[in-house]
Design an enzyme around this catalytic site. Structure first.
Site, PDB file in Angstrom:
ATOM      1  CG  HIS A  18       8.548  79.295 -39.764  1.00  0.00           C
ATOM      2  ND1 HIS A  18       7.200  79.529 -39.872  1.00  0.00           N
ATOM      3  CD2 HIS A  18       8.657  78.073 -39.186  1.00  0.00           C
ATOM      4  CE1 HIS A  18       6.523  78.512 -39.360  1.00  0.00           C
ATOM      5  NE2 HIS A  18       7.394  77.600 -38.952  1.00  0.00           N
ATOM      6  CD  GLU A  19      11.389  75.524 -39.551  1.00  0.00           C
ATOM      7  OE1 GLU A  19      11.446  75.170 -38.358  1.00  0.00           O
ATOM      8  OE2 GLU A  19      10.464  75.194 -40.306  1.00  0.00           O
TER       9      GLU A  19
ATOM     10  CG  HIS B 109       9.341  76.730 -34.798  1.00  0.00           C
ATOM     11  ND1 HIS B 109       8.054  76.877 -34.330  1.00  0.00           N
ATOM     12  CD2 HIS B 109       9.220  76.267 -36.078  1.00  0.00           C
ATOM     13  CE1 HIS B 109       7.195  76.528 -35.276  1.00  0.00           C
ATOM     14  NE2 HIS B 109       7.878  76.159 -36.338  1.00  0.00           N
TER      15      HIS B 109
ATOM     16  CD  GLU C 114       4.381  75.231 -37.381  1.00  0.00           C
ATOM     17  OE1 GLU C 114       4.995  76.011 -38.142  1.00  0.00           O
ATOM     18  OE2 GLU C 114       4.951  74.294 -36.791  1.00  0.00           O
TER      19      GLU C 114
END
Length: 757
Positions: free
Chosen positions: A480-481, A485, A538
């Protein structure tokens, strides 16, 4: 929107659970709605342990961590003024009470004042909740919470405490200023929001969405970021006048080294008057700058020293450009033992999505876990091409970031996340880089699963959840990070007319036509997509995690092979669809709005996977063993790599294309369509929301340590994991200037109070 064929069975027996009358059912539903606004006496309170990590630091590193923590804690108080008109006053009331008497000492006073043990515990829980959230609205969900004891009982306790006996006039005035709003549950005050949808102190109370939009256009025209601002609307002879306040130590316009000559002053824009001025939160910004200066003396290298110098310049002048420059040095500071970041960072709680909440963290590297994340970074260039969009929609060069696992020493703000990807400045992220952080000691405590508290799962899934939730979440946070992103390109035409892509060749994979829209000049992702930007991003990052966790190389990096790897994948996907159902807690039907970006994102993903059909996800309503409404969600693990992957890939590509091309109209239509919560069709999400509220589990809150200098050494002061321990940590957090600090908070809040009337 085509909802597709969904395997979905519904039972309606729970309309009259356990033989209850309809009147009793309605009363039950009202109770579970009301329970949103209280923190339960048995709320989980956990100590955030960092003692071993802190012990291993050198004396210089401990001093650096101490002063950075001081800067973070003082800056974190800004959040009180960013949350609600009454938060600062309530905070000061509590501080004055508990600086004079510990929770244990005050208990005897409470008993004498007529409070039961349960009522006194409810007061401690409320105080702990206010400290943990830095205000009287939940950081995760933006719902107001009020004391779970009668107002007259709390009034009796306040008047009986030692602080009131010593300063009756001051305490009486303080109680009068905050007691009514403390308990108020008028519709607008139930949640954060803009205009008639809720309360926000990023804007004055007379601002609406149209005011936020015109202010954003003005800021863009002046090339000013909204991150460190608030907006106040005033009447000037029947004509609106907008005051934009920059957070800074300096309270008057000035020029320092040629900077900010024209950012402040009075301007006309679209036949409206705008006044830009400095000095918001000035006393707190001054404290932050003082402690950053002390930390500079113990910086490990030149990048850290320059970083802190730029941060000080930013907070002194109200300059986001200086903060961006500090962030550039922060990116260059590779692999520090003590990691930190501070400033106006995340825009989740601004109803318009452009203004940053202040936060500051200080943490120590966990070397073993960081090695795994480093391997993931090394593999990133191999994994990125697996994402479901053409190479033209990916950054030209993947700028390998730092990715570390940290044990948090200090996290000041409204809440503590599990992972972070910063800075949030588009231009820096696109061309210069970023850092990823996984907060290991937060993950270890927050996501430990207990079988008896798991809802909406079958028994077999509960056993797997307990065993594999932690490992699967670790994988999801990493993906995710770093690759969520950290992926994707924004198409931009700069002020000089130069494009960062070939507009004569790049085609939109959804339409087959040439790309026809992009970001222009000072437009950013946040300013362009505004109210949906945070949740949309997100959702995109979560989808990247689901997509790439299917890769065996990724699973191997985290030490998962064979059947264990299959279980990690299954649990990651099952956790996501369950979270989508739990997300309904954070939806407000009255205003048709979502109060939490991540949970809206997970609900959207649930909708996408339900729409995929073919029995991938099934959601069943039922009556629980207790006779109350219940539900169960199941996932066919044999279809994750086929039906599930195809659905997520298609949706993820759409998200990225709309984001890359600055297509706000298309992006809104897609995202808001999947975000809709209704009671029509084959699924009644409004009724399911009531079931979720009935069986919701309140999020844990954390007790953090303090540090203090004793002679030539820095000591770590730890507290027990309880409401009383959390209260003591705050009562002892500002020992040198508590009274002046409280006076400053009251003065800052009083100055702004009329704006929300």
């Amino acid at each position: 929107m085509n909802t597709g064929s969904v395997t979905y069975s519904v039972r309606l027996q729970f309309d009259v659970p356990g033989g209850c009358s309809r009147k009793e059912v309605l009363h039950l539903r009202q109770k579970m709605v009301d329970s949103q606004y209280y923190l339960p006496n048995d709320i989980g309170v956990s100590q955030l342990d960092c003692s071993e990590a802190f012990r291993l630091l050198s004396p210089q590193e401990k001093l650096y961590a101490h002063y950075m923590s001081r800067a973070a804690w003082y800056g974190g108080l800004v959040v009180l003024l960013q949350t609600s008109p009454e938060s600062a006053d309530i905070f000061v009331l509590l501080q004055r009470i508990f600086r004079k008497q510990t929770p244990a000492q005050l208990e005897q006073v409470a008993t004498a004042a007529g409070l039961s043990a349960e009522e006194y515990q409810a007061f401690l829980v409320y105080a702990a909740g206010l400290y943990a959230n830095m205000g009287n609205y939940k950081s995760f969900g933006d719902t107001k919470f009020i004391p779970n004891l009668p107002k007259e009982k709390l009034n009796a306790l306040v008047r009986a405490c030692q602080a009131f006996q010593e300063q009756p006039t001051e305490m009486e005035a303080l109680w009068d200023s905050c007691s009514c709003p403390m308990y108020s549950l008028e519709d607008r005050q139930k949640q954060l929001g803009l205009g008639d949808k809720g309360i926000t102190t990023y804007f004055s109370g007379n601002c609406c969405l149209e005011d936020a939009e015109v202010a954003q256009k003005f800021l863009d025209s002046k090339k000013l970021s909204a991150y460190n601002t608030r907006l106040f609307k005033k009447d000037n002879g029947g004509k609106p006048c907008y005051e934009v306040r920059l957070a800074s130590v300096v309270q008057k316009d000035c020029t320092v080294d040629g900077e900010c000559e024209s950012c402040c002053g009075s301007f006309n824009f679209e036949d409206k008057e705008f006044i830009v001025k400095r000095g918001d939160y000035a006393p707190l910004m001054e404290k932050v700058c003082y402690y950053l200066e002390q930390a500079q003396l113990y910086a490990a290298n030149e990048n850290q020293r320059k970083m802190l110098e730029e941060y000080r310049r930013s907070f002194t002048l109200g300059s986001v450009e200086a903060h961006k420059e500090g962030s550039r040095y922060w990116i260059k500071d590779k692999g520090p033992i003590v990691e930190s970041y501070i400033g106006f960072i995340e825009s989740y709680r601004d109803p318009f999505g452009s203004r940053g909440e202040f936060e500051g963290f200080v943490a120590v590297v966990n070397k073993a876990m960081s090695e795994r994340f480093a391997k993931l970074v090394t593999s990133a260039e191999v994994l990125l091409p697996e994402l479901p969009w053409p190479c033209e929609f990916e950054k030209d060069i993947f700028l390998k970031p730092d990715f570390t696992s940290l044990d948090v020493l200090t996290f000041a703000g409204s809440g503590i996340p599990a992972g972070i990807n910063i800075p949030n400045y588009d231009d820096i992220r696109q061309s210069e880089g970023f850092k990823n952080v996984s907060l290991g000691n937060v993950v270890a405590v927050a996501y430990a699963a207990q079988k008896e508290k798991l809802t909406f799962l079958g028994e077999e899934d509960k056993d797997l959840f307990v065993k594999w939730k932690g490992p699967s979440f670790e994988v999801q946070v990493g993906l995710h990070e770093l690759l969520g992103h950290g992926s994707g390109k924004l198409f931009v035409q700069d002020d000089k007319g130069k494009f960062n892509f070939d507009q004569s060749k790049v085609t939109n994979p959804e339409t087959g036509e040439l790309v026809s829209s992009w970001y222009e000049g000072s437009e950013t992702w946040d300013s362009k997509f505004s109210t949906i930007a945070s949740s949309y991003e997100e959702c995109r990052a979560e989808c990247v995690g689901l997509h790439l966790c299917l890769n065996k190389q990724v699973l191997s990096i985290f030490g998962h092979e064979g059947e264990d790897a299959d279980n990690v994948v299954y649990m990651n996907w099952l956790s996501m669809v369950r979270a989508g159902l739990l997300g309904l807690e954070f939806y407000t039907p009255e205003s048709a709005s979502w109060r939490q970006a991540h949970m809206q994102a997970r609900f959207v993903i649930l909708r996408v996977l339900l729409e995929a059909g073919e029995g991938l996800v099934c959601l069943e309503e039922m009556t629980g063993q207790d006779g109350k409404p219940d539900a169960r969600i199941t996932l066919d693990r044999s279809k994750i790599h086929t039906v599930g992957k195809n659905a997520i890939s298609r949706f993820l590509r759409k998200l990225q294309v709309f984001k890359s091309t600055a297509d706000v109209v298309g992006g809104r239509a897609l995202y808001e369509g999947y975000s809709t919560v209704n009671d029509t069709g084959t699924h009644n999400f409004l009724r399911l929301r009531e079931t979720v509220l009935l069986r919701k589990e309140v999020r844990k809150i954390f007790v953090q340590a303090n540090s203090r200098v004793s002679g030539d050494t820095v000591e770590l002061v730890e507290y027990e994991g309880s409401a009383a321990g959390l209260i003591r940590s705050f009562a002892e957090r500002f020992p040198d200037d508590a009274e002046q600090l409280e006076a400053d908070l009251l003065e800052m809040n009083k100055r702004d109070a009329p704006c929300w009337c």
